[in-house]
Design a protein around this motif. Structure first.
Motif, PDB file in Angstrom:
ATOM      1  N   HIS A 126      37.459   8.544 -31.469  1.00 28.80           N
ATOM      2  CA  HIS A 126      36.445   7.567 -31.884  1.00 28.80           C
ATOM      3  C   HIS A 126      35.150   8.271 -32.270  1.00 28.80           C
ATOM      4  O   HIS A 126      34.492   7.899 -33.252  1.00 28.80           O
ATOM      5  N   VAL A 127      34.784   9.283 -31.518  1.00 31.07           N
ATOM      6  CA  VAL A 127      33.589  10.065 -31.845  1.00 31.07           C
ATOM      7  C   VAL A 127      33.783  10.785 -33.171  1.00 31.07           C
ATOM      8  O   VAL A 127      32.890  10.806 -34.027  1.00 31.07           O
ATOM      9  N   ALA A 128      34.959  11.355 -33.373  1.00 29.00           N
ATOM     10  CA  ALA A 128      35.235  12.069 -34.624  1.00 29.00           C
ATOM     11  C   ALA A 128      35.175  11.130 -35.824  1.00 29.00           C
ATOM     12  O   ALA A 128      34.679  11.501 -36.897  1.00 29.00           O
ATOM     13  N   HIS A 129      35.676   9.900 -35.657  1.00 32.02           N
ATOM     14  CA  HIS A 129      35.645   8.916 -36.742  1.00 32.02           C
ATOM     15  C   HIS A 129      34.209   8.656 -37.184  1.00 32.02           C
ATOM     16  O   HIS A 129      33.896   8.669 -38.387  1.00 32.02           O
ATOM     17  N   THR A 180      40.459  -5.037 -21.842  1.00 31.92           N
ATOM     18  CA  THR A 180      40.779  -3.628 -22.060  1.00 31.92           C
ATOM     19  C   THR A 180      42.084  -3.478 -22.835  1.00 31.92           C
ATOM     20  O   THR A 180      42.198  -2.622 -23.726  1.00 31.92           O
ATOM     21  N   ARG A 181      43.071  -4.294 -22.519  1.00 37.37           N
ATOM     22  CA  ARG A 181      44.338  -4.244 -23.263  1.00 37.37           C
ATOM     23  C   ARG A 181      44.113  -4.591 -24.734  1.00 37.37           C
ATOM     24  O   ARG A 181      44.738  -3.996 -25.625  1.00 37.37           O
ATOM     25  N   PHE A 182      43.232  -5.549 -24.989  1.00 46.72           N
ATOM     26  CA  PHE A 182      42.936  -5.919 -26.379  1.00 46.72           C
ATOM     27  C   PHE A 182      42.321  -4.735 -27.119  1.00 46.72           C
ATOM     28  O   PHE A 182      42.725  -4.390 -28.235  1.00 46.72           O
ATOM     29  N   PHE A 183      41.338  -4.086 -26.495  1.00 48.82           N
ATOM     30  CA  PHE A 183      40.699  -2.927 -27.126  1.00 48.82           C
ATOM     31  C   PHE A 183      41.705  -1.798 -27.340  1.00 48.82           C
ATOM     32  O   PHE A 183      41.651  -1.093 -28.358  1.00 48.82           O
ATOM     33  N   ALA A 184      42.610  -1.616 -26.390  1.00 49.49           N
ATOM     34  CA  ALA A 184      43.611  -0.551 -26.524  1.00 49.49           C
ATOM     35  C   ALA A 184      44.472  -0.770 -27.767  1.00 49.49           C
ATOM     36  O   ALA A 184      44.835   0.186 -28.466  1.00 49.49           O
ATOM     37  N   ARG A 185      44.790  -2.026 -28.052  1.00 47.72           N
ATOM     38  CA  ARG A 185      45.597  -2.332 -29.247  1.00 47.72           C
ATOM     39  C   ARG A 185      44.793  -2.175 -30.532  1.00 47.72           C
ATOM     40  O   ARG A 185      45.364  -2.009 -31.609  1.00 47.72           O
ATOM     41  N   CYS A 186      43.468  -2.245 -30.431  1.00 49.82           N
ATOM     42  CA  CYS A 186      42.614  -2.138 -31.620  1.00 49.82           C
ATOM     43  C   CYS A 186      42.293  -0.692 -31.991  1.00 49.82           C
ATOM     44  O   CYS A 186      41.701  -0.442 -33.046  1.00 49.82           O
ATOM     45  N   GLN A 187      42.663   0.259 -31.117  1.00 47.14           N
ATOM     46  CA  GLN A 187      42.392   1.660 -31.421  1.00 47.14           C
ATOM     47  C   GLN A 187      43.245   2.124 -32.603  1.00 47.14           C
ATOM     48  O   GLN A 187      44.457   1.905 -32.621  1.00 47.14           O
ATOM     49  N   HIS A 188      42.589   2.742 -33.574  1.00 50.00           N
ATOM     50  CA  HIS A 188      43.316   3.240 -34.745  1.00 50.00           C
ATOM     51  C   HIS A 188      43.867   4.628 -34.464  1.00 50.00           C
ATOM     52  O   HIS A 188      43.229   5.436 -33.780  1.00 50.00           O
ATOM     53  N   ARG A 189      45.035   4.904 -34.998  1.00 50.82           N
ATOM     54  CA  ARG A 189      45.691   6.182 -34.693  1.00 50.82           C
ATOM     55  C   ARG A 189      44.910   7.377 -35.230  1.00 50.82           C
ATOM     56  O   ARG A 189      45.077   8.507 -34.742  1.00 50.82           O
ATOM     57  N   PHE A 190      44.063   7.170 -36.246  1.00 51.15           N
ATOM     58  CA  PHE A 190      43.259   8.259 -36.787  1.00 51.15           C
ATOM     59  C   PHE A 190      41.832   8.256 -36.229  1.00 51.15           C
ATOM     60  O   PHE A 190      40.977   8.984 -36.714  1.00 51.15           O
ATOM     61  N   GLY A 191      41.573   7.411 -35.250  1.00 55.20           N
ATOM     62  CA  GLY A 191      40.258   7.351 -34.639  1.00 55.20           C
ATOM     63  C   GLY A 191      39.488   6.115 -35.058  1.00 55.20           C
ATOM     64  O   GLY A 191      39.702   5.550 -36.136  1.00 55.20           O
ATOM     65  N   GLY A 192      38.603   5.668 -34.183  1.00 56.42           N
ATOM     66  CA  GLY A 192      37.839   4.461 -34.443  1.00 56.42           C
ATOM     67  C   GLY A 192      38.540   3.240 -33.872  1.00 56.42           C
ATOM     68  O   GLY A 192      39.734   3.278 -33.543  1.00 56.42           O
ATOM     69  N   THR A 238      33.769  -0.033 -33.990  1.00 55.63           N
ATOM     70  CA  THR A 238      33.903   1.047 -33.017  1.00 55.63           C
ATOM     71  C   THR A 238      32.733   1.051 -32.047  1.00 55.63           C
ATOM     72  O   THR A 238      32.910   1.175 -30.828  1.00 55.63           O
ATOM     73  N   TYR A 239      31.512   0.885 -32.586  1.00 53.80           N
ATOM     74  CA  TYR A 239      30.345   0.905 -31.693  1.00 53.80           C
ATOM     75  C   TYR A 239      30.314  -0.311 -30.777  1.00 53.80           C
ATOM     76  O   TYR A 239      30.136  -0.182 -29.558  1.00 53.80           O
ATOM     77  N   LEU A 240      30.476  -1.507 -31.333  1.00 51.94           N
ATOM     78  CA  LEU A 240      30.351  -2.708 -30.505  1.00 51.94           C
ATOM     79  C   LEU A 240      31.464  -2.790 -29.467  1.00 51.94           C
ATOM     80  O   LEU A 240      31.226  -3.199 -28.323  1.00 51.94           O
ATOM     81  N   ALA A 241      32.674  -2.386 -29.832  1.00 47.68           N
ATOM     82  CA  ALA A 241      33.755  -2.365 -28.847  1.00 47.68           C
ATOM     83  C   ALA A 241      33.443  -1.355 -27.746  1.00 47.68           C
ATOM     84  O   ALA A 241      33.623  -1.630 -26.554  1.00 47.68           O
ATOM     85  N   SER A 242      32.950  -0.185 -28.130  1.00 47.51           N
ATOM     86  CA  SER A 242      32.617   0.843 -27.148  1.00 47.51           C
ATOM     87  C   SER A 242      31.480   0.388 -26.244  1.00 47.51           C
ATOM     88  O   SER A 242      31.489   0.662 -25.032  1.00 47.51           O
ATOM     89  N   ALA A 243      30.504  -0.314 -26.813  1.00 46.52           N
ATOM     90  CA  ALA A 243      29.397  -0.841 -26.005  1.00 46.52           C
ATOM     91  C   ALA A 243      29.910  -1.839 -24.975  1.00 46.52           C
ATOM     92  O   ALA A 243      29.462  -1.846 -23.822  1.00 46.52           O
ATOM     93  N   MET A 244      30.885  -2.675 -25.369  1.00 44.86           N
ATOM     94  CA  MET A 244      31.441  -3.638 -24.422  1.00 44.86           C
ATOM     95  C   MET A 244      32.302  -2.948 -23.378  1.00 44.86           C
ATOM     96  O   MET A 244      32.333  -3.374 -22.214  1.00 44.86           O
ATOM     97  N   ILE A 245      32.984  -1.891 -23.759  1.00 46.14           N
ATOM     98  CA  ILE A 245      33.753  -1.116 -22.786  1.00 46.14           C
ATOM     99  C   ILE A 245      32.813  -0.560 -21.720  1.00 46.14           C
ATOM    100  O   ILE A 245      33.129  -0.550 -20.527  1.00 46.14           O
ATOM    101  N   ALA A 246      31.620  -0.119 -22.149  1.00 49.45           N
ATOM    102  CA  ALA A 246      30.631   0.394 -21.199  1.00 49.45           C
ATOM    103  C   ALA A 246      30.140  -0.702 -20.261  1.00 49.45           C
ATOM    104  O   ALA A 246      29.860  -0.448 -19.086  1.00 49.45           O
ATOM    105  N   ILE A 247      30.024  -1.929 -20.770  1.00 50.06           N
ATOM    106  CA  ILE A 247      29.593  -3.047 -19.923  1.00 50.06           C
ATOM    107  C   ILE A 247      30.703  -3.437 -18.958  1.00 50.06           C
ATOM    108  O   ILE A 247      30.466  -3.678 -17.765  1.00 50.06           O
ATOM    109  N   ALA A 248      31.947  -3.497 -19.458  1.00 49.37           N
ATOM    110  CA  ALA A 248      33.073  -3.952 -18.629  1.00 49.37           C
ATOM    111  C   ALA A 248      33.409  -2.973 -17.516  1.00 49.37           C
ATOM    112  O   ALA A 248      33.897  -3.380 -16.456  1.00 49.37           O
ATOM    113  N   GLN A 249      33.172  -1.675 -17.761  1.00 52.43           N
ATOM    114  CA  GLN A 249      33.425  -0.641 -16.756  1.00 52.43           C
ATOM    115  C   GLN A 249      34.851  -0.720 -16.201  1.00 52.43           C
ATOM    116  O   GLN A 249      35.074  -1.049 -15.035  1.00 52.43           O
TER     117      GLN A 249
END
Length: 370
Positions: free
Chosen positions: A29-32, A298-310, A324-335
């Motif tokens: 995700h960072v590389a993307h 978390t399962r929803f976000f896992a399915r949204c991950q692209h195989r090439f990143g992002g 990528t940013y908004l999902a990652s921001a919510m992952i940080a909130i959900a912990q």
């Protein structure tokens, strides 16, 4: 003598066992987003006209994953600081930040062509500079206060640029964040602004983009965050009543889809990764984070991950820095657990707690007393 046979038991139902959640692909995700900082793929060239927002999303991803030092050298950071400061534009109606060089197609009164600042871009510029740990010595604070004041519409809302006819809750939220960072609310008629927000409330408990519009997750976040950003001496007049609080929480909670775990942005719509942040962050601001089904999310976000990143808006969609940013921001909130645990995020301003603290300490003209 015959004995009773052993009781027969069915084999364990494998399908009923929880499927392990794939790991969070942090480095991909960072590389993307690092690639998008260098150059946009053809599928994303339509957002080139909003370069400041794009920079914020990409830098924000690196900040959320604590990868800024690894991906940006000292010279890269200085180059990005220089580019952002080059977008600070002043004129008759004050000073703010524009989307990028030569991005304004229509001449704005009081500004030269291609130099008119934009309220959303100003919000993104301040946060981006905070991510880059700038000292804000070049910030025209007095001009920024005048710019916010010039963007407030007669209806109490805020427009993207002075005199524009596009007031809605997105700009209202950005104005609240800017005033909060400055620790200076003199550039805003707070009473009229709060009244505008309240007029955007719908029968469902959400908030529309403007008065009379349908409730949306993004603008509901903007309304809730703005009201909670109010200074303490004005907060009681702007905060929700108990009944309004319950109604809004109920609407937000019911937008999480039971089948996929994601949040939909509107009633009877499909889930989208960006709305997982807008709705989830609003619940976190209201002190109702425990009502989110974090495992399903978390399962929803896992399915949204692209195989090439992002991270994409939904499964099998293309990834982009925005989702990528908004999902990652919510992952940080959900912990979540394991790889899905990230550093804390301040949901009020949509930045890591360290970045938000940096902005609150250095953007004001005078130090904020504890």
């Amino acid at each position: 003598m015959a004995t009773d046979p052993e009781p027969f038991t069915l084999p364990e139902d494998v399908s009923a066992q929880p499927v392990p959640i794939p790991p969070l692909e942090r480095s991909r995700h960072v590389a993307h987003c690092n690639r998008c900082l260098a150059g946009l793929p053809a599928s994303l060239t339509d957002i080139d006209s909003s370069r400041m927002v794009l920079a914020f999303y990409c830098l924000g991803v690196m900040d959320v994953y604590s990868a800024l030092d690894m991906k940006l050298s000292a010279s890269d950071r200085e180059a990005w600081r220089g580019w952002i400061w080059a977008q600070q534009a002043g004129g008759e109606h004050g000073t703010g930040f524009r989307p990028g060089p030569f991005m304004t197609r229509v001449r704005q009164p009081g500004y030269t062509d291609a130099s008119a600042p934009h309220l959303i871009m100003t919000y993104c510029a301040l946060l981006s500079l905070a991510i880059l740990r700038d000292d804000f010595r070049r910030l025209d604070r007095a001009g920024l206060v005048r710019f916010v004041r010039a963007c407030q519409d007669t209806n109490g809302g805020f427009t993207t640029t002075p005199g524009a006819d596009d007031a809605d809750l997105r700009m209202c939220y950005c104005a609240f964040v800017v005033c909060s960072f400055l620790n200076d609310w003199s550039g805003m008629d707070v009473t009229r602004a709060v009244d505008y927000i309240r007029r955007c409330r719908t029968y469902e408990g959400g908030y529309g983009q403007s008065p009379g519009a349908e409730a949306l997750g993004g603008t509901t976040y903007c309304a809730i965050a703005a009201l909670y950003l109010l200074p303490q001496d004005t907060a009681p007049a702007g905060r929700l009543t108990r009944a309004e609080h319950r109604q809004t929480v109920r609407w937000l909670v019911h937008t999480q889809d039971g089948a996929t775990g994601g949040f939909a942005g509107r009633t009877n719509k499909v889930p989208d990764a960006c709305y997982c942040f807008w709705q989830g962050a609003a619940l976190a601001i209201m002190g109702e984070k425990e009502r989110i089904d974090a495992v399903a999310l978390t399962r929803f976000f896992a399915r949204c991950q692209h195989r090439f990143g992002g991270i994409a808006k939904a499964q099998d969609e293309a990834a982009d820095p925005y989702h990528t940013y908004l999902a990652s921001a919510m992952i940080a909130i959900a912990q979540g657990a394991g790889t899905w645990a990230l550093g804390p995020l301040d949901p009020l301003v949509n930045a890591t707690e360290e970045t938000a603290a940096w902005a609150r300490e250095r953007v004001p003209a005078r130090p904020v007393l504890a």
